[in-house]
Design an enzyme around this catalytic site. Structure first.
Site, PDB file in Angstrom:
ATOM      1  N   SER A   1      -4.691  13.857 -23.565  1.00  0.00           N
ATOM      2  CA  SER A   1      -5.825  14.136 -24.452  1.00  0.00           C
ATOM      3  C   SER A   1      -5.401  15.160 -25.480  1.00  0.00           C
ATOM      4  O   SER A   1      -4.449  15.908 -25.275  1.00  0.00           O
ATOM      5  CB  SER A   1      -6.991  14.705 -23.640  1.00  0.00           C
ATOM      6  OG  SER A   1      -6.631  15.988 -23.143  1.00  0.00           O
ATOM      7  N   LYS A   2      -6.130  15.185 -26.608  1.00  0.00           N
ATOM      8  CA  LYS A   2      -5.715  16.080 -27.690  1.00  0.00           C
ATOM      9  C   LYS A   2      -5.925  17.552 -27.340  1.00  0.00           C
ATOM     10  O   LYS A   2      -5.416  18.423 -28.020  1.00  0.00           O
ATOM     11  CB  LYS A   2      -6.398  15.707 -29.001  1.00  0.00           C
ATOM     12  CG  LYS A   2      -7.897  15.724 -29.004  1.00  0.00           C
ATOM     13  CD  LYS A   2      -8.395  15.195 -30.340  1.00  0.00           C
ATOM     14  CE  LYS A   2      -9.903  15.012 -30.344  1.00  0.00           C
ATOM     15  NZ  LYS A   2     -10.354  14.239 -31.480  1.00  0.00           N
TER      16      LYS A   2
END
Length: 468
Positions: free
Chosen positions: A245-246
């Site tokens: 995930s970012k």
């Protein structure tokens, strides 16, 4: 014919996970002489980001994943944006109503919230509305959705080509919304209708969609269509094993491009995330991947996306896979971005050749080789100290360098070694202060090579500045 597809949503940056899934769809289609389609799932209007579609398509092309049909290349099954296919979904939702596989539900958002609180999810209460009454309310314009009518009791069997057969109890499958009150479809309806109409034979997607697959299998049954083969790939993971995930990793393909990662290296690394070559090698071309591709060699373990491993692979490509000319060509945009220019193609090639063992991304080249292209370069504290220690020797060396006529690596090496011997010092006691004066750093390629590349005039000018 094998037909695969990816269906990204234009809700943000092009995602590394999209590229990973695209790669396996692309390889399976090419391995079988089939077709690879790109379809844009833009039905979530609340999360739609203008320009995101163009960036997704550009990222796929940058990675070398050419597609046979898509929104910008056309094809026989268009349009390829779901927002341009709304009448189709409405038609097929009506078809399900007629077949008794769907029903209209009129609850308000507030009522739904209350039902969720009490029951933990939608309880199917609108199933009990007589069809004539539901049609009349819809005709009067009362807001409503169309939901799937899951047959109960019963079971639904999902065959996944990688994971085997999973049987779901229909009591556990929700009556999901198929068509929203604004006339837009949900993922479930749009994806099944589009996959069928576009002739998709193999659905290769992330494992997070496995739980939705019984819904899709029921929809194929409801329409009387043959379901495609399903393959659910393991999700990319952060080093701590959580889903990538970012928040924890760089997930945007645009970031990798801007940082100077090579598309070939990123592509190669993503192949390794789910696949191993029969001979165990880690560096291979896209064509070699396609030739070797079989599902038996796809791993279901959660692959860890490790940025350091990718950097290592990118460095291998820079040093061992690409030609010197290719690397020189590819660093040019990064030099320009850093405000640097080069005096000739030959000079740039030689600079790249000298620096090649020392940079792992294209962006690092102008950072580490700045002193080869401008007089405006930083001087490290260590280099400054070394320079000050060696000033007396450099003052004596300067006239020798000035008088040197043959400015080649071999001649300069002979001069410096002779000078150090004459002064009774080690070569490093002369070379390191001179390196500091010429480059502002103590960590550079060979000094004789740098002297030769900079040329006599520029080298003397820098030495004069250091001695002033």
């Amino acid at each position: 014919m094998v037909v695969t597809r990816i269906a990204p949503s234009p809700t943000g940056d092009p995602h590394v996970g999209t590229a990973y899934i695209a790669l396996f769809n692309y390889a399976w289609a090419r391995r079988n002489g089939g077709r690879f389609i790109v379809r844009i799932e833009d039905t979530d209007r609340a999360r739609y980001v203008p320009g995101a579609e163009e960036r997704i398509l550009a990222a796929l092309k940058w990675l070398g994943l050419s597609y046979d049909e898509g929104p910008d290349v056309g094809g026989p099954h268009g349009p390829y944006r779901q927002s341009e296919r709304l009448p189709l979904y409405q038609k097929y939702a009506e078809e399900l109503l007629k077949r008794g596989w769907a029903y209209r539900a009129f609850e308000t958002p507030e009522e739904l919230e209350q039902i969720r609180k009490e029951k933990g999810g939608y309880d199917g209460r609108a199933r009990n509305i007589p069809p004539e009454e539901a049609e009349e309310r819809a005709r009067r314009g009362e807001p409503h959705v169309i939901r799937l009518k899951v047959p109960r009791p019963g079971t639904t069997e999902v065959k996944d080509e990688l994971r085997g057969v999973v049987v779901y109890d229909n009591q556990e499958i929700p009556d999901v919304v198929l068509l929203k009150s604004d006339g837009y479809p949900t993922y479930h309806l749009a994806n099944v209708v589009d996959d069928h109409l576009m002739g998709v034979t193999d659905v290769i997607r992330a494992e997070e969609w496995l739980v939705s697959t019984p819904i899709h299998v029921l929809l194929y049954r409801a329409f009387g269509w043959e379901a495609p083969r399903f393959y659910h790939m393991p999700l990319l993971r952060n080093p701590d094993k959580t889903k990538i995930s970012k928040r924890k990793s760089h997930t945007s393909l645009d970031w990798y491009k801007a940082e100077g990662f090579l598309p070939e290296a990123l592509r190669n690394y993503l192949c390794l995330m789910g696949f191993s070559m029969p001979d165990g090698r880690e560096i291979f071309t896209l064509e070699e991947f396609i030739q070797a591709f079989t599902w038996e060699r796809v791993s279901l373990g959660g692959p860890v996306f490790d940025l350091e491993k990718l950097r290592w692979m990118n460095g291998k490509y820079i040093r061992e896979v690409l030609s010197l000319e290719e690397v020189a060509e590819r660093v040019k945009p990064f030099l320009r971005e850093a405000g640097l220019s080069w005096e000739s193609e030959a000079y740039l090639r030689r600079a790249v050749e000298l620096m090649r063992p020392r940079f792992d991304t294209l962006k690092e080249f102008p950072e580490k080789a700045r002193y080869l292209f401008t007089e405006d370069y930083p001087v490290s504290e260590k280099a400054q100290r070394k320079l000050e220690e060696g000033l007396p020797l450099l003052k004596e060396l300067y006239p020798r360098l000035r008088a040197q006529e043959e400015w080649t690596e071999a001649a300069l090496e002979a001069l410096l070694r002779g000078f150090a011997a004459e002064k009774g010092v080690k070569l490093g006691q002369v070379a390191q202060p001179l390196r500091a004066a010429l480059t502002g750093s103590l960590e550079t390629p060979g000094l004789f090579e740098i002297l030769a590349l900079l040329g006599k005039e520029r080298a003397l000018r820098r030495l004069e500045r250091a001695l002033a």
